[in-house]
Enzyme design. Structure first.
Site, PDB file in Angstrom:
ATOM      1  N   GLU A   1       0.516  10.331  -9.575  1.00  0.00           N
ATOM      2  CA  GLU A   1       0.717   8.930  -9.957  1.00  0.00           C
ATOM      3  C   GLU A   1       0.242   8.685 -11.386  1.00  0.00           C
ATOM      4  O   GLU A   1      -0.482   9.482 -11.966  1.00  0.00           O
ATOM      5  CB  GLU A   1      -0.049   7.983  -9.024  1.00  0.00           C
TER       6      GLU A   1
ATOM      7  N   ARG B   1      -7.911  -1.166  -1.256  1.00  0.00           N
ATOM      8  CA  ARG B   1      -8.278  -0.419  -2.445  1.00  0.00           C
ATOM      9  C   ARG B   1      -7.299  -0.762  -3.559  1.00  0.00           C
ATOM     10  O   ARG B   1      -6.264  -1.374  -3.327  1.00  0.00           O
ATOM     11  CB  ARG B   1      -8.273   1.085  -2.170  1.00  0.00           C
TER      12      ARG B   1
ATOM     13  N   ASN C   1      -4.502   0.027  -6.465  1.00  0.00           N
ATOM     14  CA  ASN C   1      -3.386   0.951  -6.524  1.00  0.00           C
ATOM     15  C   ASN C   1      -2.773   0.949  -7.922  1.00  0.00           C
ATOM     16  O   ASN C   1      -3.442   1.262  -8.896  1.00  0.00           O
ATOM     17  CB  ASN C   1      -2.360   0.596  -5.440  1.00  0.00           C
TER      18      ASN C   1
ATOM     19  N   ASN D   1       2.576  -2.340  -6.328  1.00  0.00           N
ATOM     20  CA  ASN D   1       3.142  -1.266  -7.144  1.00  0.00           C
ATOM     21  C   ASN D   1       4.040  -1.861  -8.231  1.00  0.00           C
ATOM     22  O   ASN D   1       4.185  -3.086  -8.341  1.00  0.00           O
ATOM     23  CB  ASN D   1       3.975  -0.310  -6.274  1.00  0.00           C
TER      24      ASN D   1
ATOM     25  N   ASP E   1       8.083   2.366  -6.011  1.00  0.00           N
ATOM     26  CA  ASP E   1       6.708   2.766  -6.299  1.00  0.00           C
ATOM     27  C   ASP E   1       6.405   2.350  -7.738  1.00  0.00           C
ATOM     28  O   ASP E   1       6.392   1.172  -8.061  1.00  0.00           O
ATOM     29  CB  ASP E   1       6.545   4.259  -6.073  1.00  0.00           C
TER      30      ASP E   1
END
Length: 297
Positions: free
Chosen positions: A16, A99, A101, A150, A203
């Site tokens: 990522e 959390r 991202n 995202n 994403d």
């Protein structure tokens, strides 16, 4: 003519957040699940890796050196060369199931990061938020009701911000006030209807200087380019079936780097898919992006 090559075959479980750093002319990216941060020099192919103490969802360049990072606990200053990993903010200590991202730095030096429900596969609870970390260390909740944040990106004129909720199969566009750091007028930019025949989970994303939105569809093995009106402009079938995030870099900001993942592969696919979990490089696209901003804190 565009050309795709494997730049670093690192077999990342969840690659990522590729970021081009002009300070060393290298691309940096993460394996969120190892967890680790990578660096590669495209000119020589030299690769280095540093282990990280906890999950890191995304990174952005930091003007004072190193990176700003969205992490398991919140936000951290990260400098692998100096062995620095300092948590500076914990916006949701009461929600251990959430959390940080995907994240991006805006052109005023603020870091925007989408949270995620780490148990999204089990619950699909929209318990996460979109956060803005300012250079002074203050943290601001900018949006709520997110499952997996995202696809954050900013238009080249700084008038539009994009945000994807992968699990909701939706990308929203907002009016963005760059000076004030505010967003308004949320509307659907892309939804499942824009992905006929595909899973439709966006994403990571990037925007080029023409204002077109590049989106990785990891469950479909696709890299898409969308016009500002949501029209499909280009579609690339990637050599790795799980692309996760595109980002522009290189000296002319006209090279695209794409992270990929092994996490989403079925058992029979592991070891069979080409360049699974590798960092890919695409040249010859005929487009470019603005340089990546740096966090000012």
């Amino acid at each position: 003519m565009d050309t795709i090559r494997c730049l670093a075959d690192t077999a990342d479980e969840l690659g990522e957040s590729p970021v081009w750093d002009p300070r060393d002319n290298c691309v940096w990216w993460l394996d969120n699940l190892k967890p680790a941060i990578h660096r590669c020099d495209p000119a020589t192919g030299a690769h280095a890796e540093w282990k990280l103490p906890e999950f890191v969802g995304s990174i952005g360049l930091r003007a004072r050196g190193g990176f700003i990072a969205g992490t398991l606990q919140g936000f951290a200053i990260l400098d692998p060369a100096k062995g620095i990993f300092d948590t500076i903010a914990r916006p949701e200590p009461d929600k251990p199931g959430n959390r940080m991202n995907d994240g991006k730095v805006d052109r005023r030096g603020r870091y925007w990061c989408g949270g995620m429900n780490a148990r999204f596969v089990e619950t699909y609870e929209a318990s996460a938020s979109l956060w803005r970390l300012d250079p002074d260390g203050s943290v601001h909740r900018m949006e709520t009701g997110i499952i997996v944040g995202n696809g954050i990106a900013f238009s080249p004129d700084d008038r539009t911000m994009y945000l994807s909720d992968s699990s909701a199969k939706t990308v929203w566009a907002y009016d963005f006030d760059s000076e004030a750091g505010t967003i308004a007028n949320r509307r659907i930019f892309l939804s499942a209807t824009n992905f006929p025949g595909h899973n439709g989970k966006v994403d990571g994303a990037a925007v080029d200087t023409d204002g077109f939105y590049w989106a990785a569809l990891p469950y479909d093995g696709l890299l898409m380019r969308y016009a500002p009106d949501g029209r499909v402009d280009r579609c690339y079938r990637m050599p790795s079936s799980c692309p996760t995030m595109p980002s522009f870099g290189g000296a002319g900001h006209d090279v695209m780097f794409v992270t990929t993942a092994r996490k989403f592969l079925n058992g029979w696919q592991r070891g069979v898919q080409r360049w699974e979990g590798a960092l890919l490089e695409i040249t010859g696209l005929g487009v470019k992006a603005l340089p990546e901003p740096m966090f000012a804190g």
